[in-house]
Design a protein around this motif. Structure first.
Motif, PDB file in Angstrom:
ATOM      1  N   UNK A  94       2.670   4.346   1.065  1.00 46.34           N
ATOM      2  CA  UNK A  94       2.138   2.991   0.901  1.00 46.34           C
ATOM      3  C   UNK A  94       1.948   2.253   2.230  1.00 46.34           C
ATOM      4  N   UNK A  95       2.247   2.940   3.334  1.00 47.72           N
ATOM      5  CA  UNK A  95       2.032   2.307   4.640  1.00 47.72           C
ATOM      6  C   UNK A  95       0.583   1.847   4.745  1.00 47.72           C
ATOM      7  N   UNK A  96       0.377   0.627   5.187  1.00 48.38           N
ATOM      8  CA  UNK A  96      -0.973   0.097   5.354  1.00 48.38           C
ATOM      9  C   UNK A  96      -1.501  -0.664   4.149  1.00 48.38           C
ATOM     10  N   UNK A  97      -0.773  -0.598   3.019  1.00 46.08           N
ATOM     11  CA  UNK A  97      -1.198  -1.376   1.857  1.00 46.08           C
ATOM     12  C   UNK A  97      -0.710  -2.819   2.008  1.00 46.08           C
ATOM     13  N   UNK A  98      -1.253  -3.694   1.194  1.00 45.74           N
ATOM     14  CA  UNK A  98      -0.931  -5.114   1.265  1.00 45.74           C
ATOM     15  C   UNK A  98       0.314  -5.445   0.452  1.00 45.74           C
ATOM     16  N   UNK A  99       1.064  -6.458   0.904  1.00 44.05           N
ATOM     17  CA  UNK A  99       2.116  -7.004   0.062  1.00 44.05           C
ATOM     18  C   UNK A  99       1.483  -8.071  -0.837  1.00 44.05           C
ATOM     19  N   UNK A 100       2.264  -8.659  -1.728  1.00 44.02           N
ATOM     20  CA  UNK A 100       1.706  -9.609  -2.701  1.00 44.02           C
ATOM     21  C   UNK A 100       1.034 -10.801  -2.019  1.00 44.02           C
ATOM     22  N   UNK A 101       1.678 -11.379  -1.015  1.00 44.95           N
ATOM     23  CA  UNK A 101       1.109 -12.548  -0.332  1.00 44.95           C
ATOM     24  C   UNK A 101      -0.222 -12.209   0.324  1.00 44.95           C
ATOM     25  N   UNK A 102      -0.306 -11.055   0.975  1.00 46.77           N
ATOM     26  CA  UNK A 102      -1.557 -10.652   1.628  1.00 46.77           C
ATOM     27  C   UNK A 102      -2.642 -10.367   0.589  1.00 46.77           C
ATOM     28  N   UNK A 103      -2.250  -9.773  -0.551  1.00 43.83           N
ATOM     29  CA  UNK A 103      -3.232  -9.497  -1.605  1.00 43.83           C
ATOM     30  C   UNK A 103      -3.777 -10.802  -2.185  1.00 43.83           C
ATOM     31  N   UNK A 104      -2.894 -11.751  -2.447  1.00 40.38           N
ATOM     32  CA  UNK A 104      -3.343 -13.052  -2.976  1.00 40.38           C
ATOM     33  C   UNK A 104      -4.283 -13.719  -1.976  1.00 40.38           C
ATOM     34  N   UNK A 105      -3.959 -13.668  -0.690  1.00 40.04           N
ATOM     35  CA  UNK A 105      -4.834 -14.236   0.337  1.00 40.04           C
ATOM     36  C   UNK A 105      -6.182 -13.505   0.338  1.00 40.04           C
TER      37      UNK A 105
END
Length: 125
Positions: free
Chosen positions: A110-121
């Motif tokens: 999962x390296x390089x995937x977004x966390x929840x805050x980055x996905x919402x942004x």
């Protein structure tokens, strides 16, 4: 209820929940809402392998057909037969009963995937 902050997200609107060397993949509530009522889901066969970014299936809604993109490298170990039988689960429970596939993954998948805050942004942009 799944804690959405523990998931990883792709810019193509898939989510990933990692448990050891296994990962569950689905599409996000944002994607499910954007697609509208999902009426058909095509998933790969158990044993299929793919790389991050590969198309692994499709979701057909009353509005359109959308390809599903692999957010991680992996080999399919299970598909969600309930979604094949009732595709509306993707709309009604995208993070619970509406998951799509489970894959075996390597460490760091999962390296390089977004966390929840980055996905919402990302989805607000």
């Amino acid at each position: 209820m799944t804690d959405l902050n523990t998931l990883h997200y792709s810019e193509e609107h898939e989510w990933v929940a990692v448990d050891g060397d296994s990962a569950t993949i689905g599409i996000t509530d944002f994607a499910a809402d954007a697609l509208g009522d999902i009426v058909f889901v095509e998933l790969p066969a158990v044993g299929s392998s793919f790389s991050r970014g590969d198309v692994f299936g499709e979701a057909e809604s009353t509005k359109s057909v959308s390809e599903l993109y692999a957010p991680v490298d992996g080999t399919v170990v299970e598909i969600n037969d309930a979604v094949i039988d009732d595709p509306s689960l993707v709309n009604s429970a995208p993070f619970e009963g509406g998951w799509l596939i489970k894959v075996s993954v390597a460490a760091g998948a999962v390296d390089g995937l977004l966390d929840r805050a980055a996905y919402v942004a990302h989805t607000e942009g």
